[in-house]
Design a protein around this motif. Structure first.
Motif, PDB file in Angstrom:
ATOM      1  N   GLU A  43       0.824  -1.214   0.000  1.00  0.00           N
ATOM      2  CA  GLU A  43       0.000   0.000   0.000  1.00  0.00           C
ATOM      3  C   GLU A  43       0.863   1.271   0.000  1.00  0.00           C
ATOM      4  OE1 GLU A  43      -3.177   2.059   2.984  1.00  0.00           O
ATOM      5  OE2 GLU A  43      -3.266  -0.131   2.823  1.00  0.00           O
ATOM      6  N   LEU A  44       1.941   1.243   0.772  1.00  0.00           N
ATOM      7  CA  LEU A  44       2.853   2.394   0.815  1.00  0.00           C
ATOM      8  C   LEU A  44       3.563   2.561  -0.530  1.00  0.00           C
ATOM      9  CD1 LEU A  44       4.368   4.679   2.245  1.00  0.00           C
ATOM     10  CD2 LEU A  44       5.899   2.958   3.240  1.00  0.00           C
ATOM     11  N   ALA A  45       3.954   1.442  -1.144  1.00  0.00           N
ATOM     12  CA  ALA A  45       4.611   1.504  -2.459  1.00  0.00           C
ATOM     13  C   ALA A  45       3.672   2.124  -3.498  1.00  0.00           C
ATOM     14  CB  ALA A  45       5.031   0.098  -2.892  1.00  0.00           C
ATOM     15  N   GLU A  46       2.409   1.748  -3.445  1.00  0.00           N
ATOM     16  CA  GLU A  46       1.434   2.289  -4.408  1.00  0.00           C
ATOM     17  C   GLU A  46       1.220   3.782  -4.177  1.00  0.00           C
ATOM     18  OE1 GLU A  46      -0.989  -1.864  -5.249  1.00  0.00           O
ATOM     19  OE2 GLU A  46      -1.922  -0.341  -3.986  1.00  0.00           O
ATOM     20  N   GLN A  47       1.226   4.198  -2.911  1.00  0.00           N
ATOM     21  CA  GLN A  47       1.093   5.636  -2.611  1.00  0.00           C
ATOM     22  C   GLN A  47       2.331   6.396  -3.076  1.00  0.00           C
ATOM     23  OE1 GLN A  47       0.164   4.931   1.688  1.00  0.00           O
ATOM     24  NE2 GLN A  47      -1.182   6.676   1.392  1.00  0.00           N
TER      25      GLN A  47
END
Ligand code: CMP
Length: 143
Positions: A43-47
């Motif tokens: 999720e952090l990578a996508e953000q």
């Protein structure tokens, strides 16, 4: 003081380049005000890479950046955002000048060793995504 977000990517960590990259920024005169070894949740990578979400390589990008530990850092100093970009070299290592991090150590655009914020807006956004205020030191308080 200007700050930027710099991250040694999984390929750079696995190749033992964390120290080399830190050393280059230290020798230049910048100060590391935050740093941690971590595996990035999806999720952090996508953000983090949200501006690339429509690109055909987005899935590959997220898969790679979450595939192993990264070393995330905040660096401070006058002009650090633009100077760090110069020190990293062009995104595509084949086009990056010798003497730059990607020019000296990288070959492919996906595995290009290091990430650095490309603007003041990106720096602010990326630092806030990865670091809480209390995870960043203030050198003025240490002397
Ligand atoms: P980075 O500075 O981390 O920001 C976006 C990343 O996308 C970039 O470095 C490259 O590693 C990656 N990238 C750019 N173009 C491609 C591509 N064609 N295929 C895979 N990854 C890419």
């Amino acid at each position: 003081m200007e700050k930027t977000f710099i991250m040694v990517k999984p390929d750079g960590v696995q190749r033992g380049l964390i120290g080399e990259i830190i050393s280059r920024f230290e020798k230049k005169g910048f100060q590391m005000v935050g740093g941690k070894l971590m595996t990035i949740p999806r999720e952090l990578a996508e953000q983090h890479y949200t501006e690339h979400k429509e690109r055909p390589f987005f899935g590959e990008l997220v898969q790679f950046i979450t595939s192993g530990p990264v070393f995330a850092m905040v660096w401070a100093g006058d002009g650090v955002i633009a100077t760090a970009r110069q020190m990293m070299g062009k995104t595509k290592p084949a086009d990056a000048d010798p003497g730059t991090i990607r020019g000296d150590f990288g070959i492919t655009v996906g595995k290009n060793i290091v990430h650095g914020s490309d603007s003041p807006e990106s720096a602010e956004r990326e630092i806030a995504l990865f670091f809480k205020d209390e995870e960043q030191v203030d050198y003025k308080k240490l002397v």
